[in-house]
Structures are given as structure tokens and as C-alpha cells.
Scaffold this motif. Structure first.
Motif, PDB file in Angstrom:
ATOM      1  N   ALA A  70       0.785  -1.311   0.044  1.00  0.00           N
ATOM      2  CA  ALA A  70      -0.042   0.076   0.042  1.00  0.00           C
ATOM      3  C   ALA A  70       0.834   1.139  -0.129  1.00  0.00           C
ATOM      4  O   ALA A  70       1.782   1.211   0.737  1.00  0.00           O
ATOM      5  CB  ALA A  70      -0.948   0.071   1.299  1.00  0.00           C
ATOM      6  N   VAL A  71       0.410   2.105  -0.737  1.00  0.00           N
ATOM      7  CA  VAL A  71       1.026   3.739  -0.834  1.00  0.00           C
ATOM      8  C   VAL A  71      -0.223   4.805  -0.489  1.00  0.00           C
ATOM      9  O   VAL A  71      -0.869   4.839  -1.552  1.00  0.00           O
ATOM     10  CB  VAL A  71       1.701   3.878  -2.062  1.00  0.00           C
ATOM     11  N   CYS A  72      -0.193   5.160   0.499  1.00  0.00           N
ATOM     12  CA  CYS A  72      -1.388   6.136   0.868  1.00  0.00           C
ATOM     13  C   CYS A  72      -0.926   7.310   1.650  1.00  0.00           C
ATOM     14  O   CYS A  72      -0.008   7.571   2.005  1.00  0.00           O
ATOM     15  CB  CYS A  72      -2.449   5.373   1.716  1.00  0.00           C
ATOM     16  N   GLN A  73      -1.821   8.233   1.670  1.00  0.00           N
ATOM     17  CA  GLN A  73      -1.856   9.152   2.462  1.00  0.00           C
ATOM     18  C   GLN A  73      -0.336  10.150   2.432  1.00  0.00           C
ATOM     19  O   GLN A  73      -0.251  10.478   1.151  1.00  0.00           O
ATOM     20  CB  GLN A  73      -2.064   8.997   4.026  1.00  0.00           C
ATOM     21  N   ILE A  78       3.263   0.405   3.324  1.00  0.00           N
ATOM     22  CA  ILE A  78       3.330  -0.926   3.920  1.00  0.00           C
ATOM     23  C   ILE A  78       4.170  -1.801   3.095  1.00  0.00           C
ATOM     24  O   ILE A  78       3.875  -2.107   2.092  1.00  0.00           O
ATOM     25  CB  ILE A  78       1.842  -1.474   4.305  1.00  0.00           C
ATOM     26  N   GLY A  79       5.322  -1.994   3.835  1.00  0.00           N
ATOM     27  CA  GLY A  79       6.283  -2.931   2.506  1.00  0.00           C
ATOM     28  C   GLY A  79       5.670  -4.431   2.526  1.00  0.00           C
ATOM     29  O   GLY A  79       4.959  -4.991   3.212  1.00  0.00           O
ATOM     30  N   GLY A  80       6.569  -5.101   1.843  1.00  0.00           N
ATOM     31  CA  GLY A  80       6.479  -6.406   1.477  1.00  0.00           C
ATOM     32  C   GLY A  80       6.633  -7.321   2.715  1.00  0.00           C
ATOM     33  O   GLY A  80       6.057  -8.365   2.901  1.00  0.00           O
ATOM     34  N   ASP A  81       7.450  -6.611   3.658  1.00  0.00           N
ATOM     35  CA  ASP A  81       7.502  -7.324   5.071  1.00  0.00           C
ATOM     36  C   ASP A  81       6.541  -6.879   6.083  1.00  0.00           C
ATOM     37  O   ASP A  81       6.438  -7.595   7.128  1.00  0.00           O
ATOM     38  CB  ASP A  81       8.780  -6.779   5.495  1.00  0.00           C
ATOM     39  N   GLY A  82       5.550  -6.270   5.528  1.00  0.00           N
ATOM     40  CA  GLY A  82       4.601  -5.812   6.383  1.00  0.00           C
ATOM     41  C   GLY A  82       4.687  -4.739   7.573  1.00  0.00           C
ATOM     42  O   GLY A  82       3.771  -4.478   8.365  1.00  0.00           O
ATOM     43  N   ILE A  83       5.910  -4.187   7.370  1.00  0.00           N
ATOM     44  CA  ILE A  83       6.108  -3.028   8.218  1.00  0.00           C
ATOM     45  C   ILE A  83       5.826  -1.766   7.571  1.00  0.00           C
ATOM     46  O   ILE A  83       6.013  -1.448   6.256  1.00  0.00           O
ATOM     47  CB  ILE A  83       7.797  -3.110   8.447  1.00  0.00           C
ATOM     48  N   MET A  84       5.170  -0.907   8.306  1.00  0.00           N
ATOM     49  CA  MET A  84       4.717   0.457   7.946  1.00  0.00           C
ATOM     50  C   MET A  84       5.824   1.545   8.146  1.00  0.00           C
ATOM     51  O   MET A  84       6.730   1.559   9.023  1.00  0.00           O
ATOM     52  CB  MET A  84       3.324   0.975   8.758  1.00  0.00           C
ATOM     53  N   PHE A  85       6.035   2.469   7.122  1.00  0.00           N
ATOM     54  CA  PHE A  85       6.796   3.722   7.210  1.00  0.00           C
ATOM     55  C   PHE A  85       6.635   4.497   6.294  1.00  0.00           C
ATOM     56  O   PHE A  85       5.413   4.503   5.423  1.00  0.00           O
ATOM     57  CB  PHE A  85       8.393   2.920   6.716  1.00  0.00           C
ATOM     58  N   TYR A  86       6.971   5.799   6.347  1.00  0.00           N
ATOM     59  CA  TYR A  86       6.854   6.966   5.836  1.00  0.00           C
ATOM     60  C   TYR A  86       7.984   7.387   4.869  1.00  0.00           C
ATOM     61  O   TYR A  86       8.960   7.275   5.344  1.00  0.00           O
ATOM     62  CB  TYR A  86       6.369   8.247   6.700  1.00  0.00           C
ATOM     63  N   VAL A 258      14.102   1.437   9.635  1.00  0.00           N
ATOM     64  CA  VAL A 258      13.298   2.389  10.322  1.00  0.00           C
ATOM     65  C   VAL A 258      13.000   2.096  11.784  1.00  0.00           C
ATOM     66  O   VAL A 258      13.080   0.940  12.099  1.00  0.00           O
ATOM     67  CB  VAL A 258      11.451   2.608   9.451  1.00  0.00           C
ATOM     68  N   LYS A 259      12.691   3.269  12.587  1.00  0.00           N
ATOM     69  CA  LYS A 259      12.637   2.956  13.951  1.00  0.00           C
ATOM     70  C   LYS A 259      11.125   2.332  14.372  1.00  0.00           C
ATOM     71  O   LYS A 259      10.263   2.976  14.216  1.00  0.00           O
ATOM     72  CB  LYS A 259      12.846   4.078  14.744  1.00  0.00           C
ATOM     73  N   ILE A 260      11.050   1.245  14.794  1.00  0.00           N
ATOM     74  CA  ILE A 260       9.690   0.396  14.994  1.00  0.00           C
ATOM     75  C   ILE A 260       9.142   1.056  16.457  1.00  0.00           C
ATOM     76  O   ILE A 260       9.979   1.214  17.414  1.00  0.00           O
ATOM     77  CB  ILE A 260      10.008  -1.056  14.971  1.00  0.00           C
ATOM     78  N   GLY A 261       7.905   1.209  16.581  1.00  0.00           N
ATOM     79  CA  GLY A 261       7.358   1.705  17.611  1.00  0.00           C
ATOM     80  C   GLY A 261       7.219   3.328  17.611  1.00  0.00           C
ATOM     81  O   GLY A 261       6.519   3.694  18.563  1.00  0.00           O
ATOM     82  N   PRO A 265       7.411   6.323  11.825  1.00  0.00           N
ATOM     83  CA  PRO A 265       8.931   5.793  11.212  1.00  0.00           C
ATOM     84  C   PRO A 265       9.052   6.136   9.919  1.00  0.00           C
ATOM     85  O   PRO A 265       8.278   6.002   9.070  1.00  0.00           O
ATOM     86  CB  PRO A 265       8.523   4.217  11.352  1.00  0.00           C
ATOM     87  N   VAL A 266      10.248   6.930   9.702  1.00  0.00           N
ATOM     88  CA  VAL A 266      10.346   7.516   8.379  1.00  0.00           C
ATOM     89  C   VAL A 266      11.683   7.045   7.619  1.00  0.00           C
ATOM     90  O   VAL A 266      12.811   6.607   8.422  1.00  0.00           O
ATOM     91  CB  VAL A 266      10.891   9.032   8.585  1.00  0.00           C
ATOM     92  N   MET A 267      11.373   6.643   6.452  1.00  0.00           N
ATOM     93  CA  MET A 267      12.594   5.889   5.693  1.00  0.00           C
ATOM     94  C   MET A 267      12.968   7.063   4.731  1.00  0.00           C
ATOM     95  O   MET A 267      12.424   7.981   4.166  1.00  0.00           O
ATOM     96  CB  MET A 267      11.989   5.013   4.706  1.00  0.00           C
ATOM     97  N   GLY A 268      14.325   7.450   5.034  1.00  0.00           N
ATOM     98  CA  GLY A 268      15.046   8.517   4.386  1.00  0.00           C
ATOM     99  C   GLY A 268      15.784   7.822   3.071  1.00  0.00           C
ATOM    100  O   GLY A 268      15.115   7.094   2.507  1.00  0.00           O
ATOM    101  N   GLY A 269      16.836   8.598   2.662  1.00  0.00           N
ATOM    102  CA  GLY A 269      17.501   8.203   1.406  1.00  0.00           C
ATOM    103  C   GLY A 269      16.949   8.968   0.228  1.00  0.00           C
ATOM    104  O   GLY A 269      16.756   8.099  -1.072  1.00  0.00           O
ATOM    105  N   GLU A 270      16.261  10.349   0.166  1.00  0.00           N
ATOM    106  CA  GLU A 270      15.794  11.010  -0.845  1.00  0.00           C
ATOM    107  C   GLU A 270      16.620  10.993  -1.863  1.00  0.00           C
ATOM    108  O   GLU A 270      16.288  10.645  -3.092  1.00  0.00           O
ATOM    109  CB  GLU A 270      15.257  12.465  -0.703  1.00  0.00           C
TER     110      GLU A 270
END
Length: 330
Positions: A70-73, A78-86, A258-261, A265-270
Motif C-alpha cells: 500500500a502507498v497512501c496518505q 506498507i512494505g512487502g515485509d508488513g512493516i509500515m513507514f513514511y 526504520v525505527k519501529i514503535g 517511522p520515516v524511511m530516508g534516502g531521498e
């Protein structure tokens, strides 16, 4: 006696799945004991936006934006590993979401920068999907006042506009483009794009509502509701080395940084994911080759359906009684 047999069968299937994992579950989920999952009205979660989908594994609806791919908001992934990040990126810039040997997906970000903010508020306005020698554009048209009945989706294949006939379920197919199929899944503002064996994307155009703007302090004005895309991807065979903001989460051995919890949680690397335009694959992590015919034979691939636990029976879900419910059939 028959009821007891059904209960026993369900218990055995649940035990089998808990021991053998997602691949085993895909077999048991199509078991006759699970027929109760279909043909009934499922209610969307109370806090869910308009789009929700039935999770066959748990036989209950979940928000579409909470499923892998999913790519929303404000882009929330939501990655293929099920972990959410921005991944916030930058407004008016393009970034690589997925880069593989025969598939490359970029996104164009729109946004606003509020005075005093350290980052842009951003949303995905368009997708540039490249496969083989083909280029598919799916974008949200600019709108001031939002009207659900007006179609705000713009589509083009190899620079030629694509018009999907009005009506839910109508579709156009392109045999010369790898059997690409584009179909409407609602009367307006929602389509499914599928290339068999490669990818499927459910794309919706949604606005920023006045309430969202108030809560998050987006400062959206009456001249632009920032119509943008919310997307759910499913992939076929991806290489072990797939990359991109989202694609890397499907790669072999990927471990989220990303920092879980934390609240966001932000994914950098622009810089690593930036591309020079929507239909360029010149990001630092690019894996794309223009034609699949150039690929070497015998290279390892991962079947993502089993990796992400997505090898589930196909389901068709439609609104039920006009409320927040869905009726699903296999």
C-alpha cells in the motif's frame, strides 16, 4: 454431527496453518470449511477510509491502506515485509518506488510547505510505470472542489490517452503491451491496472478533506483540494535484487532500517531514490533494463505471492446494502 465435523475441520486447518505458515494457509483458505467467509456482508472497520478489503486469512475486512504494497496518505507505505513507514520525498519531484530488471515504477509527488516546517507535506499525484519498452501513466487531475461523481483519473499508454468506458467493471486490454488490462472498479476515481505475471495495482484518486487539513494543519485552500493517488500493489515475480522505496522491502534478506514503535517511522534516502523525471530510471538504485528480452536466462527470482503471504484465493467484493459493507464472492 455435521456441525461438529465442520468445527473439527476448521480447527485442524487452523492448527495446520499455524505450523506450516503462509504457503500452507493458502491451501487451507480455499478449503470448503471456509465457505462461510464468502457471500456475507463484511463491515469495514469504523475508522477506515472508503476503501477496505477482505483479508482471506482472517476472514475479516481491513483498510486497504493497511495491506502489504500500500502507498497512501502522506506517503505512508506498507512494505512487502508488513512493516509500515513514511517516505516524504520533496514536492514537485519524482522518486523511484520499485526498480527491477523488467519493471520500474516512479511516483510524482505534490505537496505544501508550511512556514516553520522542516519538511514538505507530500502526496503521490502520478505514477510512471515502465515495463519492457512501454510507459504507462496514471495520474490524478487537479481539482478545487471535490465531486465523487466526477472522474479525476488520467491514463496514457506510450503517450497515447487511454479512455476506459464508463461503468463499473468496464475494461480495455492491450495484447501488444504484455496483455495489460485496465478496468474500472467503481463508477469513478478507482481503477485496477494489471499485467499478468508482473504486477497489479488498484489505484484510487482521493482529495484532502477539510477535516484532514484541520487536524494535520495542511492549510489546504479552496482553490486546490490536492487530489492524489492511493495505491495497492501486488507483484508477480520480482528479482532478489529489486529496489526502490517500496521495492526494496520485497528483496531477499531485506531488513527494515526504520525505527519501529515510533509515531512516524520515516524511511530516508531521498537522494538515492530521486529520478530526473517520471519516465526516467536514473535513480542510484536503478535495476531496470529496457527490454525483458535482454535478461539472462536462469537467474533466480522470488515468487512474491509466497514471500508476502499473498497467495490467497481471488475474491470479488462489492458494496452491499449501501452502507459501509461489502459482499464477497470467490
Amino acid at each position: 454431527m455435521a456441525r461438529a465435523a465442520v468445527v473439527l475441520g476448521v480447527a485442524i486447518a487452523l492448527l495446520f496453518c499455524s505450523i506450516h505458515g503462509a504457503r500452507a494457509w493458502s491451501a487451507s483458505c480455499s478449503d470448503p470449511f471456509f465457505k462461510a467467509c464468502y457471500g456475507v456482508v463484511h463491515k469495514c472497520p469504523a475508522g477506515c477510509p472508503k476503501a477496505c478489503q477482505v483479508d482471506c486469512k482472517f476472514c475479516k475486512p481491513i483498510c486497504a491502506c493497511d495491506k502489504p504494497g500500500a502507498v497512501c496518505q502522506d506517503p505512508r507505505f506498507i512494505g512487502g515485509d508488513g512493516i509500515m513507514f513514511y517516505f516524504h520525498g520533496k514536492k514537485d519531484k519524482d522518486f523511484c518506488l520499485v526498480s527491477d530488471r523488467d519493471l520500474h515504477i516512479n511516483a510524482h509527488f505534490i505537496g505544501k510547505n508550511r512556514a516553520g516546517s522542516t519538511r514538505d507535506f507530500t502526496w503521490v499525484q502520478a505514477l510512471g510505470i515502465m515495463f519492457g519498452s512501454h510507459k504507462l501513466y496514471v495520474g490524478a487531475k487537479r481539482a478545487s472542489i471535490w465531486d465523487d461523481s466526477v472522474d479525476h483519473i488520467s491514463i496514457a499508454l506510450d503517450e497515447s490517452p487511454v479512455l476506459v468506458p464508463a461503468g463499473q467493471g468496464s475494461a480495455v486490454e492491450f495484447p501488444s503491451a504484455g496483455d495489460l488490462k485496465i478496468s474500472r472498479i467503481a463508477l469513478a476515481n478507482a481503477i485496477a491496472v494489471e499485467r499478468p505475471g508482473s504486477f497489479r495495482a488498484v489505484v484510487r484518486v482521493v482529495p484532502i478533506t477539510a477535516e484532514e487539513s484541520r487536524v494535520h494543519r495542511y492549510d489546504i485552500t479552496a482553490d486546490d483540494c490536492f487530489a492524489h493517488l492511493e495505491v495497492n500493489f501486488k507483484f508477480g515475480d520480482l528479482s532478489r535484487d529489486v529496489h526502490g522505496v517500496l521495492g526494496q522491502t520485497y528483496a531477499a534478506g531485506f531488513r527494515s532500517r526504520v525505527k519501529i514503535g515510533v509515531a512516524m517511522p520515516v524511511m530516508g534516502g531521498e537522494k538515492r531514490f530521486a529520478v530526473s523525471s517520471l519516465f526516467n530510471s536514473d535513480c542510484e538504485v536503478s535495476r531496470f533494463q529496457e527490454s525483458a528480452a535482454q535478461l539472462g536466462a536462469g537467474e533466480d527470482v522470488i515468487e512474491m505471492k509466497s514471500k508476502a503471504g499473498m497467495a490467497l484465493p481471488s475474491m470479488e467484493c462489492h458494496s452491499g446494502d449501501g452502507s459501509r459493507g461489502m459482499v464477497c464472492r470467490r
